[in-house]
Design a protein around this motif. Sequence first.
Motif, PDB file in Angstrom:
ATOM      1  N   TYR A 177       0.843  -1.205   0.000  1.00 59.79           N
ATOM      2  CA  TYR A 177       0.000   0.000   0.000  1.00 59.79           C
ATOM      3  C   TYR A 177       0.876   1.252   0.000  1.00 59.79           C
ATOM      4  O   TYR A 177       0.636   2.197  -0.767  1.00 59.79           O
ATOM      5  CB  TYR A 177      -0.911  -0.018   1.218  1.00 59.79           C
ATOM      6  N   ASP A 178       1.877   1.276   0.858  1.00 56.78           N
ATOM      7  CA  ASP A 178       2.749   2.445   0.957  1.00 56.78           C
ATOM      8  C   ASP A 178       3.504   2.692  -0.339  1.00 56.78           C
ATOM      9  O   ASP A 178       3.810   3.839  -0.691  1.00 56.78           O
ATOM     10  CB  ASP A 178       3.744   2.264   2.102  1.00 56.78           C
ATOM     11  N   ALA A 193      -7.539   5.561  -1.796  1.00 56.65           N
ATOM     12  CA  ALA A 193      -7.823   4.314  -1.086  1.00 56.65           C
ATOM     13  C   ALA A 193      -7.253   4.344   0.323  1.00 56.65           C
ATOM     14  O   ALA A 193      -6.202   4.916   0.580  1.00 56.65           O
ATOM     15  CB  ALA A 193      -7.268   3.127  -1.860  1.00 56.65           C
ATOM     16  N   ARG A 194      -7.952   3.693   1.223  1.00 53.39           N
ATOM     17  CA  ARG A 194      -7.490   3.503   2.585  1.00 53.39           C
ATOM     18  C   ARG A 194      -7.044   2.053   2.749  1.00 53.39           C
ATOM     19  O   ARG A 194      -7.516   1.172   2.028  1.00 53.39           O
ATOM     20  CB  ARG A 194      -8.614   3.828   3.579  1.00 53.39           C
ATOM     21  N   PHE A 195      -6.176   1.799   3.697  1.00 49.09           N
ATOM     22  CA  PHE A 195      -5.655   0.443   3.880  1.00 49.09           C
ATOM     23  C   PHE A 195      -6.462  -0.299   4.928  1.00 49.09           C
ATOM     24  O   PHE A 195      -6.667   0.198   6.047  1.00 49.09           O
ATOM     25  CB  PHE A 195      -4.190   0.471   4.284  1.00 49.09           C
ATOM     26  N   ALA A 196      -6.918  -1.502   4.577  1.00 50.82           N
ATOM     27  CA  ALA A 196      -7.661  -2.370   5.489  1.00 50.82           C
ATOM     28  C   ALA A 196      -6.780  -3.565   5.834  1.00 50.82           C
ATOM     29  O   ALA A 196      -6.462  -4.376   4.964  1.00 50.82           O
ATOM     30  CB  ALA A 196      -8.962  -2.830   4.843  1.00 50.82           C
ATOM     31  N   ASN A 197      -6.399  -3.667   7.091  1.00 48.46           N
ATOM     32  CA  ASN A 197      -5.516  -4.736   7.539  1.00 48.46           C
ATOM     33  C   ASN A 197      -6.351  -5.950   7.952  1.00 48.46           C
ATOM     34  O   ASN A 197      -7.231  -5.842   8.806  1.00 48.46           O
ATOM     35  CB  ASN A 197      -4.669  -4.246   8.715  1.00 48.46           C
ATOM     36  N   LEU A 198      -6.070  -7.096   7.351  1.00 50.45           N
ATOM     37  CA  LEU A 198      -6.852  -8.297   7.632  1.00 50.45           C
ATOM     38  C   LEU A 198      -6.824  -8.653   9.110  1.00 50.45           C
ATOM     39  O   LEU A 198      -7.864  -8.942   9.716  1.00 50.45           O
ATOM     40  CB  LEU A 198      -6.340  -9.476   6.798  1.00 50.45           C
ATOM     41  N   ASP A 199      -5.647  -8.659   9.697  1.00 50.21           N
ATOM     42  CA  ASP A 199      -5.509  -9.094  11.085  1.00 50.21           C
ATOM     43  C   ASP A 199      -6.100  -8.096  12.074  1.00 50.21           C
ATOM     44  O   ASP A 199      -6.727  -8.485  13.057  1.00 50.21           O
ATOM     45  CB  ASP A 199      -4.034  -9.332  11.417  1.00 50.21           C
ATOM     46  N   ARG A 200      -5.901  -6.814  11.821  1.00 49.12           N
ATOM     47  CA  ARG A 200      -6.336  -5.789  12.771  1.00 49.12           C
ATOM     48  C   ARG A 200      -7.772  -5.325  12.526  1.00 49.12           C
ATOM     49  O   ARG A 200      -8.561  -5.169  13.468  1.00 49.12           O
ATOM     50  CB  ARG A 200      -5.396  -4.573  12.695  1.00 49.12           C
ATOM     51  N   ASP A 201      -8.126  -5.073  11.279  1.00 47.90           N
ATOM     52  CA  ASP A 201      -9.400  -4.438  10.956  1.00 47.90           C
ATOM     53  C   ASP A 201     -10.515  -5.420  10.594  1.00 47.90           C
ATOM     54  O   ASP A 201     -11.688  -5.131  10.830  1.00 47.90           O
ATOM     55  CB  ASP A 201      -9.213  -3.468   9.784  1.00 47.90           C
ATOM     56  N   LEU A 202     -10.152  -6.538   9.988  1.00 48.88           N
ATOM     57  CA  LEU A 202     -11.159  -7.452   9.445  1.00 48.88           C
ATOM     58  C   LEU A 202     -11.266  -8.752  10.233  1.00 48.88           C
ATOM     59  O   LEU A 202     -11.914  -9.695   9.784  1.00 48.88           O
ATOM     60  CB  LEU A 202     -10.841  -7.760   7.972  1.00 48.88           C
ATOM     61  N   SER A 203     -10.637  -8.798  11.400  1.00 47.12           N
ATOM     62  CA  SER A 203     -10.676  -9.985  12.247  1.00 47.12           C
ATOM     63  C   SER A 203     -10.844  -9.568  13.701  1.00 47.12           C
ATOM     64  O   SER A 203     -10.563  -8.434  14.075  1.00 47.12           O
ATOM     65  CB  SER A 203      -9.393 -10.813  12.100  1.00 47.12           C
ATOM     66  N   SER A 206      -4.057   5.307 -12.264  1.00 48.96           N
ATOM     67  CA  SER A 206      -2.810   5.746 -11.644  1.00 48.96           C
ATOM     68  C   SER A 206      -2.697   5.194 -10.223  1.00 48.96           C
ATOM     69  O   SER A 206      -3.656   4.662  -9.662  1.00 48.96           O
ATOM     70  CB  SER A 206      -2.751   7.276 -11.613  1.00 48.96           C
ATOM     71  N   LEU A 207      -1.507   5.340  -9.647  1.00 49.95           N
ATOM     72  CA  LEU A 207      -1.264   4.951  -8.268  1.00 49.95           C
ATOM     73  C   LEU A 207      -0.809   6.166  -7.477  1.00 49.95           C
ATOM     74  O   LEU A 207      -0.265   7.120  -8.027  1.00 49.95           O
ATOM     75  CB  LEU A 207      -0.200   3.852  -8.187  1.00 49.95           C
ATOM     76  N   SER A 208      -1.018   6.110  -6.175  1.00 45.75           N
ATOM     77  CA  SER A 208      -0.653   7.208  -5.290  1.00 45.75           C
ATOM     78  C   SER A 208       0.016   6.642  -4.043  1.00 45.75           C
ATOM     79  O   SER A 208      -0.218   5.487  -3.665  1.00 45.75           O
ATOM     80  CB  SER A 208      -1.905   7.996  -4.888  1.00 45.75           C
ATOM     81  N   THR A 209       0.846   7.457  -3.405  1.00 43.27           N
ATOM     82  CA  THR A 209       1.429   7.069  -2.117  1.00 43.27           C
ATOM     83  C   THR A 209       0.841   7.894  -0.977  1.00 43.27           C
ATOM     84  O   THR A 209       1.224   7.716   0.177  1.00 43.27           O
ATOM     85  CB  THR A 209       2.953   7.239  -2.131  1.00 43.27           C
ATOM     86  N   ALA A 210      -0.108   8.770  -1.283  1.00 40.90           N
ATOM     87  CA  ALA A 210      -0.733   9.611  -0.261  1.00 40.90           C
ATOM     88  C   ALA A 210      -1.805   8.826   0.479  1.00 40.90           C
ATOM     89  O   ALA A 210      -2.591   8.105  -0.132  1.00 40.90           O
ATOM     90  CB  ALA A 210      -1.339  10.856  -0.898  1.00 40.90           C
ATOM     91  N   GLU A 211      -1.834   8.978   1.794  1.00 43.13           N
ATOM     92  CA  GLU A 211      -2.824   8.279   2.610  1.00 43.13           C
ATOM     93  C   GLU A 211      -3.878   9.267   3.112  1.00 43.13           C
ATOM     94  O   GLU A 211      -3.540  10.290   3.710  1.00 43.13           O
ATOM     95  CB  GLU A 211      -2.157   7.600   3.805  1.00 43.13           C
ATOM     96  N   PRO A 212      -5.164   8.981   2.893  1.00 43.45           N
ATOM     97  CA  PRO A 212      -6.212   9.888   3.358  1.00 43.45           C
ATOM     98  C   PRO A 212      -6.220   9.991   4.882  1.00 43.45           C
ATOM     99  O   PRO A 212      -5.880   9.029   5.589  1.00 43.45           O
ATOM    100  CB  PRO A 212      -7.508   9.239   2.852  1.00 43.45           C
ATOM    101  N   ALA A 213      -6.617  11.110   5.379  1.00 42.57           N
ATOM    102  CA  ALA A 213      -6.737  11.303   6.823  1.00 42.57           C
ATOM    103  C   ALA A 213      -7.953  10.556   7.344  1.00 42.57           C
ATOM    104  O   ALA A 213      -8.903  10.293   6.597  1.00 42.57           O
ATOM    105  CB  ALA A 213      -6.873  12.795   7.131  1.00 42.57           C
TER     106      ALA A 213
END
Length: 288
Positions: A44-45, A52-62, A141-148
């Motif tokens: 993601y980084d 897009a926001r990052f969804a972590n399987l272990d932390r967010d989806l479990s 396109s791709l971005s490295t910016a992360e939304p707040a």
Amino acid sequence: MSQAHPYQTLISAANLLQNAQNPNWVILDCRHDLVDAAAGRAAYDAGHIPGARFANLDRDLSGAKQAADGSFKGRHPLPETDALLATLRQWGINDDTQVVAYDAQGSMYAARLWWLLRSIGHSSAAVLDGGLAAWQAAAGSLSTAEPAPAAGNISAKPPLTASVDAHDILHNLTNPRRTILDARAPDRFRGENETIDPVGGHIPGAKNRFFKDNLQADGRFKPGHQLHEEFGALISEPQAAIMQCGSGVTACHNLLALEIAGLHGAALYPGSWSEWCSDPKRPMAKGV
């Protein structure tokens, strides 16, 4: 701003390109690696779909792996509803938000997020067909910016899903009325080459439907009519079917494929093989 025709299963890269800037759309990057938990965030980084926001399987989806009685609930138990809602709100998701999930692993993790949203009654959730590769092939396109962090207001509504637990599976073994489909690779289903869970094998009576068999060569899902025919050869009625896998993740891929096929009502066994095999008293099978 509501939508007359929300996306509820899949969305093409072309359609996402047309709508990616819509303020009422939220895109979630679900990339993950079961053997390298940091790989998804690193990917993601390095570059993701803009916004897009990052969804972590272990932390967010479990959720927590241990039940109140001390028993093991599996490698990726479902998160508690309140915790899931809090996470979704931090991503800016409202009751009328169109959510699009994607990954780069054949949609195996994106499908988990899709199912979780449906489990709290949010129907406007879709998986990017073909994942990140399809986006890039469409000149996205791709971005490295992360939304707040944002402040969404999504609330729980009647579920659009069904689930069962280990007790239901045990009951079905003695009174078989439901068909169990295992989404793992055929060798793991047979009890061979098991490198993730401590015991190899499968639930007695289960059939194997490898989740990757839902996909075409380019990583997009097969057409609905083809999925309908293929699943129809395995289950007689979807309402009497249970989807499972290693830890309740790729089983959601089969559940998504069933929805695309117009076969509604199958249930998820969230604990799946990782929970089942943790108790040596539960019956287990090997081979085909």
